[in-house]
Design an enzyme around this catalytic site. Structure first.
Site, PDB file in Angstrom:
ATOM      1  N   THR A 133       0.847  -1.191   0.000  1.00  0.00           N
ATOM      2  CA  THR A 133       0.000   0.000   0.000  1.00  0.00           C
ATOM      3  C   THR A 133       0.884   1.243   0.000  1.00  0.00           C
ATOM      4  O   THR A 133       1.964   1.251   0.584  1.00  0.00           O
ATOM      5  CB  THR A 133      -0.949   0.019   1.206  1.00  0.00           C
ATOM      6  OG1 THR A 133      -0.209   0.190   2.424  1.00  0.00           O
ATOM      7  CG2 THR A 133      -1.776  -1.258   1.280  1.00  0.00           C
TER       8      THR A 133
ATOM      9  N   GLY B   6       2.399   2.562  -2.681  1.00  0.00           N
ATOM     10  CA  GLY B   6       3.587   2.110  -3.399  1.00  0.00           C
ATOM     11  C   GLY B   6       4.055   3.006  -4.517  1.00  0.00           C
ATOM     12  O   GLY B   6       4.838   2.565  -5.361  1.00  0.00           O
TER      13      GLY B   6
ATOM     14  N   SER C  65       7.128   3.796  12.965  1.00  0.00           N
ATOM     15  CA  SER C  65       7.984   4.987  12.987  1.00  0.00           C
ATOM     16  C   SER C  65       8.666   5.085  14.336  1.00  0.00           C
ATOM     17  O   SER C  65       8.088   4.745  15.373  1.00  0.00           O
ATOM     18  CB  SER C  65       7.171   6.261  12.748  1.00  0.00           C
ATOM     19  OG  SER C  65       7.964   7.422  12.967  1.00  0.00           O
TER      20      SER C  65
ATOM     21  N   TYR D  61       0.423  11.593  15.335  1.00  0.00           N
ATOM     22  CA  TYR D  61       1.186  10.711  14.447  1.00  0.00           C
ATOM     23  C   TYR D  61       1.867   9.605  15.246  1.00  0.00           C
ATOM     24  O   TYR D  61       1.786   8.417  14.873  1.00  0.00           O
ATOM     25  CB  TYR D  61       2.222  11.533  13.685  1.00  0.00           C
ATOM     26  CG  TYR D  61       3.107  10.727  12.763  1.00  0.00           C
ATOM     27  CD1 TYR D  61       2.610  10.177  11.588  1.00  0.00           C
ATOM     28  CD2 TYR D  61       4.458  10.523  13.058  1.00  0.00           C
ATOM     29  CE1 TYR D  61       3.418   9.445  10.737  1.00  0.00           C
ATOM     30  CE2 TYR D  61       5.275   9.792  12.212  1.00  0.00           C
ATOM     31  CZ  TYR D  61       4.754   9.255  11.057  1.00  0.00           C
ATOM     32  OH  TYR D  61       5.567   8.526  10.219  1.00  0.00           O
TER      33      TYR D  61
END
Length: 248
Positions: A12, A14, A136, A149
Site C-alpha cells: 500500500t 507504493g 515509525s 502521528y
C-alpha cells in the site's frame, strides 16, 4: 537474488518513497507485485518505472475500499503471500492546533484502514504468509508536535504483536519496521517554508548519530528480509532502523 520467487505481494502506498523502493526490490527478488495509491497519475508513473505491476487506486482510510483491494488481489493473483502496509499520513501539529477531523483522518489512514485491509485479505493469505507494517521511531521518542502521528504508529507496533498472536496458527506472521528520518517526499507535504524545512532537516541530522537521513532502499532491504522465508522465526517483532537516533 530470488528470495521472493513465486510470491504474490501487495504494497500500500507504493507510488513513492519507501513503498516504491520496496516494490522495486520485491520485483527484483522475483515477486509478483500489486501497489495501491490515491492518484491515477502517480500510479501510472510508478507502473512505468516498475514495469509488470498491478496498480490499484484506493483511499487507505476508507474501510469499504479495503474490500475492493482484496477483490482485486483475488481476481488477479488468487492468493497473497506478503502484505506491506506502507500507506499513511504524517500530520504534525502542536496539541492546541488539533481538531477532531484531523485526528480522525490520521487514525483512519494509519490504523483503521490497515486493520480492515488485513481483515479483508484474510481469506487470501497463503500459509505461510508475512505482514509487514510501517511504523515509525516517533512512537518511541516523544517529540513535540508528533502527538497524534506517534500515537498511530504506536498502535501499529501493538498491532504487529496482536495480529501475530491471533493469526500465527494460520501461518500468518506480522512484524513492523520503525524507520527514523528517511529521504522521502513526505517532508515536502508538511506545509513548511523552504527555510523551515531546511532547519528541521538540519535539526534532525544533528540528532542522528549516523549523521544523515536514511535512504528508502535501506528500509526496503529490511522489508524484503521480513517478507521472505529467511525471517520465518521472526514473529511480532519491531525492527528499528534509525541510524542510532533512539539508542545513543
Amino acid at each position: 537474488m530470488t528470495r521472493l520467487a513465486n510470491k504474490f505481494a501487495l504494497i500500500t502506498g507504493g507510488t513513492s518513497g519507501i513503498g516504491l523502493a520496496t516494490a522495486k526490490r520485491f520485483i527484483e527478488e522475483g515477486a509478483k507485485v500489486a501497489i495501491t495509491g490515491t492518484s491515477e497519475e502517480k500510479l501510472a508513473a510508478a507502473k512505468a518505472e516498475l514495469g509488470d505491476v498491478l496498480t490499484i487506486r484506493a483511499d487507505a482510510g476508507d474501510v469499504a475500499g479495503q474490500a475492493a483491494i482484496a477483490e482485486a488481489i483475488r481476481t488477479e493473483f488468487g492468493r497473497l503471500d506478503t502484505l506491506f502496509v506502507n500507506a499513511g499520513v504524517a500530520d504534525f501539529r502542536p496539541l492546541e492546533a488539533w481538531d477532531e477531523a484531523g485526528f480522525d483522518r490520521s487514525f483512519a489512514v494509519n490504523v483503521k484502514g490497515p486493520l480492515f485491509l488485513v481483515q479483508a485479505l484474510l481469506p487470501l493469505f497463503a500459509n505461510p504468509a508475512s505482514i509487514v507494517l510501517n511504523g515509525s521511531i516517533n512512537a518511541r521518542l516523544g517529540k513535540p508536535n508528533s502527538i497524534v502521528y506517534a500515537a498511530t504508529k504506536a498502535a501499529l507496533i501493538s498491532l504487529a504483536r496482536t495480529l501475530s498472536g491471533e493469526l500465527i496458527a494460520r501461518g500468518i506472521r506480522a512484524n513492523v519496521v520503525s524507520p527514523g528520518p528517511v529521504s522521502t517526499p513526505i517532508y515536502g507535504k508538511l506545509g513548511l517554508s523552504d527555510s523551515d524545512l531546511a532547519g528541521m532537516k538540519d535539526y534532525l541530522i544533528g540528532a542522528i548519530p549516523a549523521g544523515r537521513f536514511g535512504e528508502p532502499n535501506e528500509i526496503a532491504e529490511a522489508i524484503v528480509h521480513l517478507a521472505s522465508d529467511e525471517s520465518r522465526y521472526t514473529v511480532g517483532s519491531e525492527l528499528i532502523i534509525d541510524g542510532g537516533m533512539s539508542n545513543i
